[in-house]
Write a protein that holds these residues in place. Structure first.
Motif, PDB file in Angstrom:
ATOM      1  N   SER A  17       0.825  -1.208   0.000  1.00  0.00           N
ATOM      2  CA  SER A  17       0.000   0.000   0.000  1.00  0.00           C
ATOM      3  C   SER A  17       0.862   1.262   0.000  1.00  0.00           C
ATOM      4  CB  SER A  17      -0.952  -0.001   1.199  1.00  0.00           C
ATOM      5  OG  SER A  17      -0.242   0.322   2.373  1.00  0.00           O
ATOM      6  N   TYR A  18       2.167   1.112   0.250  1.00  0.00           N
ATOM      7  CA  TYR A  18       3.071   2.262   0.212  1.00  0.00           C
ATOM      8  C   TYR A  18       3.873   2.328  -1.084  1.00  0.00           C
ATOM      9  CZ  TYR A  18       2.200   4.095   4.830  1.00  0.00           C
ATOM     10  OH  TYR A  18       1.620   4.717   5.892  1.00  0.00           O
TER      11      TYR A  18
ATOM     12  N   ARG B 285       3.267   3.673  -3.941  1.00  0.00           N
ATOM     13  CA  ARG B 285       3.303   5.001  -4.565  1.00  0.00           C
ATOM     14  C   ARG B 285       4.221   5.949  -3.780  1.00  0.00           C
ATOM     15  NH1 ARG B 285      -0.828   8.441  -4.925  1.00  0.00           N
ATOM     16  NH2 ARG B 285      -2.265   7.084  -3.852  1.00  0.00           N
ATOM     17  N   ASP B 286       4.183   5.830  -2.439  1.00  0.00           N
ATOM     18  CA  ASP B 286       5.068   6.660  -1.629  1.00  0.00           C
ATOM     19  C   ASP B 286       6.530   6.324  -1.919  1.00  0.00           C
ATOM     20  OD1 ASP B 286       3.112   7.753   0.896  1.00  0.00           O
ATOM     21  OD2 ASP B 286       2.430   6.019  -0.246  1.00  0.00           O
TER      22      ASP B 286
END
Lengths: 366, 465
Positions: A245-246, A248-249
């Motif tokens: 879920s990270y 993109r970060d």
């Protein structure tokens, strides 16, 4: 923009490869089993939890209380007709080892991908901040000096050693709420060197336990049980899912920390979270399988060459490719004329391949 | 807020304009004070340029405004929100920043890099919305990077990469845009292209602050300039107010002159070598010839860039310079005004009135040295009078940049005047624009030595000066 279809296609494709690899691996060994039988036996081994039961009680150390341990009652889903010996070989001997290889490979490759992106350094691997050294120190201590380790379990000792080391390195490198990546890297190197000395000292004085300690440090999946799987699976699944879920970060962090801040990433918090999660999944893998090198370094590089640097596709594909890679190398490790620790196989195959990529100049940057 | 028409496509409405307020900001790196008590405000929709020498604190101030650096004291607000009080997600919806170094070492496609500008607007789990896609496509169109969209970012040129990073900031759709040296590593065509683009964004309602080390470009594109030096605010105002010889001398320790650009009309800064400043001290001892003597006077005759260049070079403390006649709306008159040089201005379309003629004669006869800077040769009354006056001038320095043939106007009668000009030239001390000051000093020295005696100067012996 990255097309979701491409990510899904690659992910599903690699999942199929992994399952195929597991079937082939379970068929190979001293006793050859027909793949069809293997599939049936694997399906027979599939269980679903149906009820929570209190199956046993445990004694809390020191205080001596009897505490009931809740457990789950499992019910098999399928019941194909498979010879008992084959069912036992597949479900009780080969499958736990194969599943564990998949979990550990997935954890190491995912953590390696995150670390390479996080440090923007092609040499970064899951143990760059000392997780593996910490695990090794904990494990060797548990093997050579069991009296020193309050909790008897080897896994737990390695796990605690790994996380304690990661936390120590992070704490050393953090100053005034900021954790410069370069300081983190150097603190990791220094702490690893120190732990290396500790491990060597313990090995010198380990006497008859030397062989067991060395084998552990080489990385091995020998004698894996469903208990090992139960230990490593939750950490790996939860950790890898949050890391996904990270994605993109992680992409935005590749631009540099200041740019990432300007693009709305809470840099210090995200760094802490990524570091903690990749240390956790690495620790869970290393605790049960020992120090398995090169999976976390080479697999992300190979996948980056194939699918590109975008973590939204790189992270899931690396995790699945890592799982397949370790299942395959562990099959070689155990199905050969003499069983060798899997860490030897991954490094023996991974290092030349990495050198090949380097010479072809295909690995030059993140 | 109006949007310029943009290749037939519907442009997205710009964000609501917001003001920037910097209040008594000081910032230190450990012991080192980088900004000291800086206060300024930028109105919504304004394009402000930060100028100043290297190490003045321009980048630091930009980073403080963007929220990347926390000031030691003072506050920075964008649209009423303190950027250091809110999360990076919130501040990244207020202000976008384009860094000076845009080199990227990984091979994301250009479109994906621009898409990263949408990061502050997206939730962790949802795929990009139609709005995100529109914002990305619009940013690509605006920055003329749409044709690069599928190329890897590490395989395009530096100028293209600069535009891609700008596109990323545009896609961020923030009311405030900060640019750190957006033109630093670009060739002139890309510099102009980039700044034209920024100008469009400003006209669209964005507030833009840019650190620009090229003073001419800053003056040309910014509504307002803020000059920083040594971490303090040095000057703040319109380009022509901020870029003056005095502020440049104080901030840059540079000997620079400001003249209007003949094409854009905006201030153009020309820095001159420091050597002239030292000449002032050495020269004053020699030419004064004792305490209480008067400053030598120099009169310049000529027009155009050569005369303006000569004026700039003669802008030293120990010479009193005048010029004329010059057309009132020309570059030379403008340069004279900027340098504080007395000039005899005339209407460019009519012959000089008798008053100007007599003042010219007075000036030249009173001057210790007369300089003829690319004088235009012609047979009309005004030009004839100028040449006649030069013939009487002594000593005479002739600055010769354009060939005499190119300076002849009028009919064949002008040829006679050209011969007379050549005679002057042979008699005078010849110099280039760059060597004007040396030639004038040499002429002054010779004049003192000969104590007023008329002495011919052999032009060849002076050629090297």
């Amino acid at each position: 923009m990255l097309s979701p279809t491409r990510t899904i296609t690659w992910t599903v494709g690699l999942l199929v490869v992994l399952l195929g690899m597991m079937v082939v691996s379970a068929a190979l060994g001293p006793v050859r089993i027909e793949p069809v039988t293997v599939v049936k036996a694997m399906l027979n081994a599939l269980v679903i939890p149906t009820d929570v039961i209190t199956q046993s009680a445990t004694t809390v150390p020191v205080v001596g209380w009897q505490v009931p341990v809740p457990g789950l009652e499992y019910v098999p889903v399928f019941s194909f007709d498979v010879p008992d010996t084959h069912q036992t070989i597949v479900a009780s001997i080969r499958l736990p080892r194969i599943v564990l290889a998949a979990i550990v490979g997935c954890a190491l490759a995912a953590a390696g991908t995150v670390m390479q992106g996080f440090f923007r350094n092609p040499l970064a691997d899951p143990s760059i901040i000392g997780v593996s050294s910490g695990a090794a120190a904990g494990a060797v201590a548990a093997i050579a000096f069991p009296a020193l380790v309050p909790f008897g379990s080897l896994h737990l000792s390695a796990f605690v050693g790994a996380l304690a080391t990661a936390f120590l390195v992070y704490a050393i490198a953090t100053d005034g709420g900021r954790t410069p990546v370069a300081t983190l890297l150097l603190a990791g190197v220094a702490v690893q060197a120190f732990l290396g000395a500790m491990i060597s000292y313990m090995l010198v004085h380990s006497g008859d336990d030397l062989r067991q300690a060395v084998i552990w440090m080489m990385g091995h999946l020998h004698n894996s049980t469903w208990g090992d799987v139960q230990f490593a699976l939750p950490f790996t699944i939860v950790g890898v899912l949050i890391l996904l879920s990270y994605a993109r970060d992680l992409n935005v962090l590749l631009l540099g920390e200041e740019d990432a801040h300007h693009l709305g990433v809470d840099v210090e918090r995200t760094k802490l979270l990524l570091l903690a999660l990749s240390s956790l999944v690495t620790a869970a893998g290393v605790a049960v399988a020992g120090v398995i090198g090169f999976v976390g370094l080479v697999v992300p590089h190979i996948m980056r060459l194939i699918v590109g640097p975008d973590h939204r596709i790189l992270l899931p594909t690396s995790a699945l490719a890592g799982a397949s890679f370790l299942v395959a190398t562990d099959t070689i490790a155990r199905a050969g004329p003499a069983e060798v620790p899997v860490g030897i196989v991954t490094a023996a195959l991974g290092a030349p391949f990495f050198l090949f990529l380097l010479v072809r100049r295909e690995v030059h940057a993140i | 807020m109006t949007s310029p028409p943009n290749s037939g496509q519907d442009t997205r409405p710009g964000p609501e304009p917001a003001a920037i307020t910097v209040q008594t900001v000081s910032l230190s790196f450990d012991e080192l004070r980088v900004l000291e008590d800086v206060s300024l405000s930028v109105s919504p929709g304004e394009f402000v340029g930060f100028v100043g020498p290297n190490g003045a604190g321009k980048t630091t101030l930009l980073r403080a405004i963007s929220g990347a650096l926390e000031p030691t004291t003072g506050t920075i607000e964008i649209g009423g929100t303190d950027v250091h009080d809110v999360s990076s997600r919130e501040s990244s919806r207020l202000v976008a920043a384009v860094p000076q170094d845009t080199s990227l070492s990984f091979s994301f496609p250009v479109r994906d890099v621009v898409e990263m500008g949408r990061h502050p607007h997206r939730s962790r789990f949802s795929p990009p919305t139609a709005d995100d896609r529109l914002a990305v496509e619009d940013a690509l169109e605006r920055t003329r990077t749409a044709e690069l969209a599928d190329r890897p970012i590490d395989e395009i040129s530096g100028g293209q990469r600069q535009r891609v990073v700008l596109a990323r900031a545009v896609a961020q759709e923030t009311p405030v845009l900060l640019l750190d040296e957006p033109t630093a590593s670009l060739d002139i065509n890309h510099q102009i292209e980039t700044l034209e683009l920024v100008r469009e964004l400003v006209d669209d309602g964005r507030t833009v602050v840019a650190a620009i080390h090229d003073l001419d470009l800053a003056a040309r594109y910014c509504d307002r300039l803020v000059m920083l030096a040594g971490g303090t605010l040095h000057a703040d105002g319109s380009p022509s107010d901020v870029l003056t010889s005095e502020t440049l001398a104080a901030a840059f320790h540079a000997n620079a002159t400001v003249t209007p650009n003949p094409i854009t009309g905006t201030p153009t800064v020309t820095a001159l070598p420091d050597r002239q400043a030292t000449d002032v001290d050495a020269g004053s001892g020699r030419t004064d010839g004792g305490d209480g003597s008067t400053t030598p006077t120099v009169h310049v005759v000529g027009t155009g860039t050569t005369a303006a260049g000569v004026l700039a070079r003669l802008d030293v403390d120990d010479l009193s310079v005048s010029i004329g006649p010059v057309p009132a709306d020309g570059i030379t008159a403008e340069a004279a005004r900027n340098l504080g040089v007395e000039s005899l201005e005339v209407d460019p379309f009519s012959p000089p009135p008798p008053a100007v003629r007599s003042r010219l004669e007075e000036r030249v006869s009173a001057a210790d040295v007369t300089v003829a800077a690319d004088v235009v040769i012609g047979s009309d009354a005004g030009r004839r009078h100028v040449l006649e006056t030069i013939e009487d001038a002594d000593p005479l320095v002739v600055v010769h940049r354009r060939a005499a043939d190119d300076r002849i106007v009028g009919d064949e009668r002008s040829d006679a005047w050209r011969r007379r000009y050549e005679t002057c030239r042979e008699r005078g001390r010849e110099a280039t624009v760059e060597s004007t000051l040396e030639a004038v000093r040499a002429a002054l020295e010779r004049r003192q030595e000969s104590d007023g005696l008329d002495r011919r100067v052999d032009p060849d012996s002076e050629a090297g000066e």
